[in-house]
Design an enzyme around this catalytic site. Structure first.
Site, PDB file in Angstrom:
ATOM      1  N   HIS A  86       0.815  -1.216   0.000  1.00 22.62           N
ATOM      2  CA  HIS A  86       0.000   0.000   0.000  1.00 22.62           C
ATOM      3  C   HIS A  86       0.848   1.266   0.000  1.00 22.62           C
ATOM      4  O   HIS A  86       0.369   2.338  -0.378  1.00 22.62           O
ATOM      5  CB  HIS A  86      -1.028  -0.003   1.148  1.00 22.62           C
ATOM      6  CG  HIS A  86      -0.489   0.216   2.519  1.00 22.62           C
ATOM      7  ND1 HIS A  86      -0.218  -0.809   3.401  1.00 22.62           N
ATOM      8  CD2 HIS A  86      -0.193   1.354   3.192  1.00 22.62           C
ATOM      9  CE1 HIS A  86       0.207  -0.315   4.546  1.00 22.62           C
ATOM     10  NE2 HIS A  86       0.236   0.994   4.437  1.00 22.62           N
ATOM     11  N   ASP A 222       1.287  -7.749   2.042  1.00 21.21           N
ATOM     12  CA  ASP A 222       1.364  -6.292   1.914  1.00 21.21           C
ATOM     13  C   ASP A 222       2.825  -5.856   1.774  1.00 21.21           C
ATOM     14  O   ASP A 222       3.420  -5.305   2.700  1.00 21.21           O
ATOM     15  CB  ASP A 222       0.709  -5.631   3.124  1.00 21.21           C
ATOM     16  CG  ASP A 222       0.380  -4.168   2.863  1.00 21.21           C
ATOM     17  OD1 ASP A 222       0.898  -3.604   1.886  1.00 21.21           O
ATOM     18  OD2 ASP A 222      -0.394  -3.584   3.646  1.00 21.21           O
ATOM     19  N   SER A 651       4.033   2.219   8.380  1.00 18.74           N
ATOM     20  CA  SER A 651       3.765   1.243   7.325  1.00 18.74           C
ATOM     21  C   SER A 651       5.040   0.978   6.536  1.00 18.74           C
ATOM     22  O   SER A 651       5.682   1.907   6.053  1.00 18.74           O
ATOM     23  CB  SER A 651       2.688   1.770   6.372  1.00 18.74           C
ATOM     24  OG  SER A 651       1.444   1.812   7.001  1.00 18.74           O
TER      25      SER A 651
END
Length: 716
Positions: A86, A222, A651
């Protein structure tokens, strides 16, 4: 390490040894004094110098800020970078076409020449940091307004940045901490030639979609991979074919041993924003006014994007990145509302402030701190309705490409109209380029629907604070149905096609721009959004000073339990352990601290946008084709849990074992602890990570890109 000045040593020594080990986002330069002993007890085998050094290579040299909003890590001697799927989403979407959809199908460069450069992508290396609190705070005094204080501080910041950038070699950033009671400067080096190496297909990289976002158990690949390039001497350089892969000062070895309950886990990264010092009134304002408007506005934008995204792969690509960003915070803010309400966070903060207020009004403290709490509460009472209003209009700005056109393309056209012939010739290519970029990421029918729906929501729901005058007038004339007005406006505006903009550049007039309906509407909304009454302006000024005093007083009185500064996109370290949640029947794992590929396959729904899987994954799972990446229990572990203290911006952060070896990749948190940006809950807070063995399995076994794994240093 650099010598730490005496005042800092004193403040560090005052930190109690009872600070909970898994709470806090810590500066690397203070690790030795603040945390190193605790970390060693939990399993750290590195010295503080091996984590942060300004004279020798250390862990910090392998951690980069990725494109300004995420974290990534260098994992090979040739500048290979690992981050979340992402986080790379924008770049991957940009490089995708309907004919060659890298986002949907995945991509792995077969060699260095096949690696692809997105138009704009950079990574930032952290070089060093130092304290400049005394220097900056010497330039301010209590009699200053907040604007005067800000001006004095910014003037000194400019000097500090110039003194330390070595003629432009480095980027220097001075940041406030503890609500402006301390200041530190950070020296960075930026690399702008960053190329896509590989990404799993979206069905793996985004498996679970919005349904699983912020949830456990998770089964998501991810991750995405890039490579940093520099010139022949390893210096930053603009993109060029003859640039070479960066040889980093340090890169992370990859450990294949897996994890188990209570294993030490350390995360380094760039957490974006926490509000652990936020007053009770601010929490109450968010829960009851700001966040509900944010959630409703986000959902309105998403619904109107989605109906077009479902029409074709091409339209899905147009809005995929914007939709993902809006959806992420839509669910986050709803989770915040639920968690902060459930745990009564505002009430507990109010109790702390009541205790502080008693201390503040003791004779020795009253002159400085006596009015702090009442001033803060007055500000929130004045701005509750405005915060609701601002969040409705912000989501209009965020989800519609034309709502802010007055301040972007419109501003450029205004400059163009007023310029002479020579200046216009200089501006025209820039404006044309802006238009090209703008129309790559929009579909006019969708933009019309988004704007009409958002204007209606804004006009009908922001009732406690005056809305933008044009929106109010249009709404009254059309019974708050903005559909016809928006359609007519788009037809009449010069901003709604590249051809119209080009025609305007060839025959510009100030009158045409001033009377353009989209331009005037956008300017009206933005002007209204930025405006505030004298009463609110004064309250905001007083609030800024009082919030700073509240934080200073909480630290001085030791009433506050927090001993670390809020996150603000500077490099931090958080440490804890692999830690399960209570047993969950949705998870097939033996211990609820990891998930398996078998569990992912059980979620599979053929053709479903969120839970579809490649046929090859189903076959490989059936055959237990996990190769060297299988756990000793025979399964392939996909995601795992730790109790590290992270937030947005983390992240892509590396999860490291006690030796500084890569064991996972942080990508999410659990919704039960969504209040974590405001208050840390040691029982519920979890970080959700991709198991590095699953990452390598996807690359080597599933994708057949073993050459990428071969350049890493694997530790068995």
């Amino acid at each position: 390490m650099k010598k730490i000045i005496l005042s800092l040593i004193v403040s560090i020594m005052l930190v109690p040894t009872s600070v909970k080990a898994d709470e806090g986002m810590w500066f690397l330069m203070f690790i030795e004094r603040l945390n190193h002993r605790d970390m060693q007890k939990m399993g750290l085998q590195l010295t503080a110098e091996e984590i942060y050094s300004i004279n020798h290579h250390s862990l910090k040299d392998a951690i980069v800020q990725f494109n300004g909003g995420c974290t990534a890590e260098v994992i090979s001697k040739d500048g290979l970078v690992l981050t979340n799927h992402h986080c790379g989403y924008d770049a991957i979407a940009e490089l995708s076409t309907a004919e060659k959809n890298l986002l949907k199908d995945g991509f792995w460069a077969e060699n260095r020449k096949a690696e692809i450069k997105p138009s704009s992508l950079f990574v930032r290396f952290f070089v060093r940091m130092d304290d400049c609190s005394k220097r900056i705070l010497a330039k301010v005094n209590p009699s200053m307004t907040e604007l005067e204080r800000e001006a004095a501080i910014n003037k000194e910041i400019a000097l500090i940045e110039k003194e330390n950038n070595e003629g432009g070699k480095y980027t220097v950033s001075v940041r406030p901490f503890f609500q402006g009671n301390e200041y530190y400067y950070f020296v960075y080096q930026d690399y702008k030639d960053v190329r896509l190496v590989g990404t799993p297909p979206e069905s793996l990289g985004k498996f679970g979609g919005d349904t699983d976002n912020w949830e456990w158990p998770r089964h998501t690949a991810d991750f995405s991979m890039f490579r940093i390039y520099g010139d022949a001497n390893g210096n930053p350089a603009d993109y060029a074919e003859n640039n070479v892969p960066l040889q980093p000062k340090h890169y992370l070895p990859v450990n294949l041993g897996g994890v188990k309950e209570n294993d030490f886990a350390m995360i380094l990264g760039y957490p974006g924003r926490t509000n652990r010092w936020m007053p009770a009134g601010g929490i109450e304002q968010n829960v009851k006014f700001a966040y509900p408007a944010w959630v409703e506005g986000s959902k309105t934008g998403m619904d109107n994007m989605k109906k077009y995204m479902d029409q074709s792969d091409a339209l899905n690509l147009v809005y995929a990145s914007k939709y993902a960003g809006v959806a992420n915070y839509w669910k986050n803010r709803q989770g915040m509302i639920d968690a902060l309400t459930k745990f009564g966070t505002a009430k507990s903060k109010a109790a702390q402030e009541a205790k502080f207020n008693k201390w503040a009004n003791l004779p020795a403290n009253k002159a400085k701190y006596g009015n702090v709490v009442s001033t803060i509460n007055n500000f929130y009472a004045l701005t509750n309705e405005k915060s609701r209003h601002d969040n409705y209009i912000t989501q209009l700005f965020r989800t519609n490409a034309f709502a802010t056109v007055g301040g972007t393309l419109g501003k450029q056209l205004d400059t163009y109209v007023k310029a002479d012939v020579v200046k216009r010739a200089e501006l025209a290519p820039k404006i044309s380029g802006m238009a090209e970029e703008m129309f790559k990421e929009l579909h006019l029918p969708a933009e019309k629907d988004i704007m009409a729906a958002q204007l209606k929501l804004y006009a009908t729901k922001s009732t406690g604070y005056a809305i933008a005058p044009m929106v109010e007038k249009i709404g009254k004339e059309n019974n708050n149905d903005f559909t016809k007005y928006v359609n007519d406006t788009f037809d009449a505006s010069i901003f709604t096609s590249k051809e119209k903009i080009k025609a305007f550049l060839e025959l510009p007039t100030a009158e045409a721009l001033a009377n353009d309906p989209l331009y005037t509407l956008s300017n009206d909304m933005m002007t209204h959004f930025r405006s505030k009454s004298d009463v609110i302006a004064k309250a905001q000024n007083d609030y800024g000073a009082s919030f700073r005093l509240l934080v200073e007083g909480l630290r001085e009185s030791k009433i506050g339990a927090i001993k670390y500064p809020d996150a603000n996109s500077t490099l931090r370290l958080t440490y804890g352990k692999v830690r399960s949640l209570p047993a969950d029947k949705r998870n097939d794992a033996k211990v609820n601290n990891y998930t398996t590929l078998d569990g992912q396959v059980k979620k599979y729904k053929k053709g479903d946008q969120e839970f579809d899987l490649p046929t090859r994954v189903l076959e490989m799972n059936k055959n237990k084709d996990f190769g060297r990446f299988a756990d000793k229990d025979g399964s392939l572990h996909v995601n795992f849990l730790t109790d590290n203290d992270i937030t947005g911006g983390n992240s892509g952060s590396p999860v490291l074992n006690g030796k500084g070896e890569l064991i996972g990749l942080a990508f999410d948190g659990n919704i039960e602890a969504m209040a974590g940006d405001v208050i840390f809950d040691s029982k519920l807070q979890r970080t959700i990570n991709v198991d590095i063995r699953y990452v390598l399995w996807v690359i080597e076994n599933f994708s057949g890109a073993k050459h990428i794994v071969d350049e890493m240093t694997l530790v068995k």
